[in-house]
Enzyme design. Structure first.
Site, mmCIF file in Angstrom:
data_model
loop_
_atom_site.group_PDB
_atom_site.id
_atom_site.type_symbol
_atom_site.label_atom_id
_atom_site.label_comp_id
_atom_site.label_asym_id
_atom_site.label_seq_id
_atom_site.Cartn_x
_atom_site.Cartn_y
_atom_site.Cartn_z
ATOM 1 N N CYS B 162 0.798 -1.226 0.000
ATOM 2 C CA CYS B 162 0.000 0.000 0.000
ATOM 3 C C CYS B 162 0.828 1.271 0.000
ATOM 4 O O CYS B 162 0.286 2.359 -0.109
ATOM 5 C CB CYS B 162 -0.957 -0.014 1.178
ATOM 6 S SG CYS B 162 -1.858 -1.569 1.241
ATOM 7 N N HIS B 295 -2.679 8.167 6.002
ATOM 8 C CA HIS B 295 -2.913 6.881 5.357
ATOM 9 C C HIS B 295 -4.332 6.438 5.738
ATOM 10 O O HIS B 295 -5.097 6.014 4.887
ATOM 11 C CB HIS B 295 -1.858 5.871 5.796
ATOM 12 C CG HIS B 295 -1.935 4.566 5.067
ATOM 13 N ND1 HIS B 295 -1.882 4.496 3.703
ATOM 14 C CD2 HIS B 295 -2.079 3.290 5.508
ATOM 15 C CE1 HIS B 295 -1.991 3.228 3.324
ATOM 16 N NE2 HIS B 295 -2.117 2.491 4.394
ATOM 17 N N HIS B 330 -9.706 2.268 -0.155
ATOM 18 C CA HIS B 330 -8.259 2.080 -0.167
ATOM 19 C C HIS B 330 -7.871 1.473 -1.517
ATOM 20 O O HIS B 330 -8.188 0.329 -1.807
ATOM 21 C CB HIS B 330 -7.853 1.170 0.987
ATOM 22 C CG HIS B 330 -6.367 1.067 1.176
ATOM 23 N ND1 HIS B 330 -5.468 1.711 0.352
ATOM 24 C CD2 HIS B 330 -5.629 0.409 2.096
ATOM 25 C CE1 HIS B 330 -4.243 1.440 0.762
ATOM 26 N NE2 HIS B 330 -4.303 0.656 1.815
#
Lengths: 208, 401, 86
Positions: B162, B295, B330
């Site tokens: 990620c 994040h 995400h």
């Protein structure tokens, strides 16, 4: 300040053979990777039970780093140690295993502990966890071992002031076909092997 | 010694918009892209919400003008659209000499592999599907997008889960600083697949509702898809052609948490150290930071870890912070690129993004994310956080020029 | 119960790849997670959830429940006995 960089040591694992700085460490013929790596673990007394939970790529990278780093005195903080690895097959071996665990609709139990390894950089994470390395890390993917790319990337980390030492190299695994070649790069010149692209290329190619 | 690295182009596609303008509009209307699954074929339809782009592969290909090209995967086409927008925005279409392309993604052509894997292994079967065999690897989309944009000087792919596309941007900056290229198009692309949806589901971190980053009652993350790219350019090259400048990429840092393969450490050691090192690298002080694009995935662990890291870095003077995952979900390998675009828009549009679905401050923390959108904000320095499995933490610092 | 405990020990060793441990090394009442016990982590917990579903047809929806159910082999065995009887 001395800006030169040196190769403090290197380790290779390939063809069921382990070499540290070109010297043989361990060999076990006629066994598959899983038997071989387990025998290596016992022979070298890694004593790290989490090893057996790792996927093959991580086992390979972990074992090579373990043997290499034991031979080196690291004199910078863990926060200044970076890791730059490269390979050709990413985490494909584990991707395939994971796919196998989900393909049967009547026996559908995807394994979380396999899934977490479906990323190639987890091998870096495993090495960092063991040695508390918290510096910058990257896993580069290229079709073959590209010394120039590894060299350039590592040099830029040193030039940028991001690392004081760096574990670099190649860790590739796919379907029992594997190859690990790790190098530890530092500013210490006690071993006097200059860090050059040509040098890591020749060390890598010097395998028979 | 080394040149400044400027941002001179932005491109993005996600569930909230097919380009930068669309995206800004959705954000200003507080419109989340997270909802029911309509296109992805999965047993989780109606069960797990995602940030899905509502155009089929064919429709996307048509928009990109590549309908006639064979074996293009969804992430490839998404990447083409966002990267082309960034290059167009920078005024560089047709002028790609001395340019690099660094793209990130996490699962490559997994979508088509899922569709065709049984056909691949069936020796009796032949057909057009075999063209997709070579698209599985993560590098395939990078090469195809680079060809589409006629970029040849330096092309590579990054996958660090990620944090991938934030690392792509960092590598791009270094290529420029080291004089290897004068411009880099950097970012990432990923599409929804069954592989990721089921995988994250086995980790039991997918929310059954819209995600609520940094909320005490957060229930996990929503997956999303998209692509985000920025054009990085050496100051001299940008000045020479009088380019419009969004920001300077002043600082960046990547650290390893060294805690666990997937979970971040509760104290957020690696995250804090990435932010501190990026600020230090930029020659700034913590109090210079105006906004942090978190994040903020809305999992129990990430938000706790990142929240503690924020407190560790900023003490009791936490600047405005928010996670934009409530808008896009995400997007994994694309997240760092998409959020780099958001961070630059924050600077150029003087806007601070709201953290959707937030109601209750986390018990462990002394701060809350921004609940409402802030317009006419004075935004000079923005940190963008991206954290990945493997304990891979990256912080990028963009500054107004 | 004794039989179930021994079965669980063997199953846990297998699914969690506890290579250096034999069933005799595991105390049914000592904690499975954290220091002092088997040192299992959050991914192991998820794997135990899969084990319960696969071998005992017991579904755990909220991973937070794992903390009490998987405290020790004994607590696991008790949970299984309770939920299979029901």
């Amino acid at each position: 300040m001395n800006n030169r960089l040196y190769i403090s040591g290197h380790c290779r694992i390939k063809d069921n053979r382990v070499e540290l700085n070109g010297e043989p460490v361990f060999t076990q013929k006629d066994s598959n990777f899983s038997e071989f790596i387990k025998a290596l673990y016992r022979d070298q007394q890694f004593q790290y039970s989490k090893f057996f939970k790792m996927d093959n790529l991580s086992k390979l990278g972990f074992a090579a780093s373990e043997i290499l780093l034991r031979s080196i005195h690291i004199n910078v903080k863990g926060s200044e140690v970076g890791v730059v690895l490269a390979n050709a097959n990413s985490s494909l071996d584990t991707d395939v295993r994971y796919q196998e665990s989900i393909k049967d609709k009547t026996n559908y139990f995807p394994s979380p502990s396999v899934f977490v390894y479906t990323l190639p950089n987890i091998v870096i994470g495993e090495i960092c966890i063991k040695h508390k390395f918290t510096g910058e890390n990257a896993l580069l993917i290229s079709e073959t071992f590209e010394a120039d790319q590894l060299f350039d990337h590592t040099m830029s980390l040193f030039k940028d002031g991001k690392v004081g030492s760096c574990l670099i190299g190649w860790v590739d695994y796919y379907l029992d076909d594997y190859d690990a070649a790790l190098f530890f790069i530092t500013r210490d010149n006690d071993k006097k092997t200059n860090f050059e692209s040509e040098k890591i290329k020749s060390i890598y190619q010097n395998w028979s | 010694m080394s040149t400044k690295v400027l941002v001179t182009g932005l491109g993005v596609i996600s569930s909230i918009g097919k380009n930068v303008q669309d995206t800004l509009k959705s954000i200003r209307e507080l419109k989340s892209g997270v909802g029911q699954i309509d296109l992805l074929i999965t047993r989780h339809r109606g069960d797990l919400p995602v940030g899905e782009i509502k155009q089929t592969d064919e429709e996307l290909k048509e928009t990109a003008g590549v309908s006639s090209l064979k074996a293009l995967t969804r992430p490839t086409v998404l990447g083409m659209l966002a990267a082309r927008e960034a290059v167009e925005d920078a005024g560089l279409i047709g002028d790609t000499e001395g340019t690099g392309f660094i793209s990130a993604n996490t699962v490559g052509g997994m979508g088509h592999t899922e569709q065709y894997c049984l056909d691949y292994i069936n020796k009796e079967k032949e057909g057009d599907f075999l063209e997709y065999l070579g698209t599985h690897n993560c590098g395939d989309s990078t090469e195809r997008i680079a060809d589409y944009l006629n970029i040849k000087d330096y092309v590579t792919t990054i996958n660090t889960a990620c944090s991938s596309s934030a690392n792509a941007i960092m590598l791009g900056a270094r290529l420029i600083k080291n004089g290897i290229v004068k411009r880099v198009v950097a970012g990432g692309t990923d599409s929804l697949t069954r592989f990721t949806l089921n995988g994250f589901n086995t980790l039991m971190i997918l929310a059954k509702e819209q995600c609520r980053p940094f909320d005490e009652n957060r229930m996990g993350l929503n997956l999303g898809e998209g692509a985000g790219f920025i054009v990085l350019e050496a100051e001299e090259a940008a000045n020479e052609r009088g380019a419009r400048v969004y920001s300077e990429l002043k600082g960046y840092a990547n650290t390893c948490d060294a805690y666990h393969q997937t979970a971040s450490s509760p104290e957020g050691y690696g995250a804090a150290s990435a932010m501190k090192k990026a600020i230090e690298h930029a020659g700034l002080k913590v109090e210079d930071i105006d906004y942090v694009n978190l994040h903020g995935t809305a999992t129990q662990m990430n938000d706790l870890s990142e929240g503690n890291a924020i407190q560790n870095v900023f003490g009791d003077k936490v600047p405005d912070v928010s996670s934009t995952k409530g808008f896009t979900g995400h997007t994994l390998g694309a997240a760092g690129g998409i959020e780099a675009v958001f961070s630059n828009l924050s600077i150029s549009e003087n806007i601070l993004f709201p953290n959707l679905n937030f109601t209750d401050q986390m018990n462990e923390l002394n701060f809350s994310p921004l609940k409402v959108i802030k317009e006419n904000a004075e935004v000079i320095n923005v940190l963008s956080n991206s954290f990945g499995f493997g304990g891979n933490n990256t912080a990028l610092l963009f500054s107004k020029v | 119960m004794e039989e179930l405990i021994n079965k669980l020990k063997a199953e846990i060793i297998e699914v969690l790849n506890l290579e250096d441990i034999s069933p005799g090394d595991i105390d049914a009442e000592s904690p499975l997670f954290g220091e002092g016990g088997l040192g299992l982590d959050s991914i192991d917990a998820l794997e135990l959830i899969v084990l319960l579903e696969k071998n005992y047809e017991i579904k755990i929806e909220n991973p937070q429940d794992g903390k009490t159910i998987f405290f020790s082999i004994k607590s696991m065995a008790e949970y299984i006995t309770e939920h299979q009887a029901a």
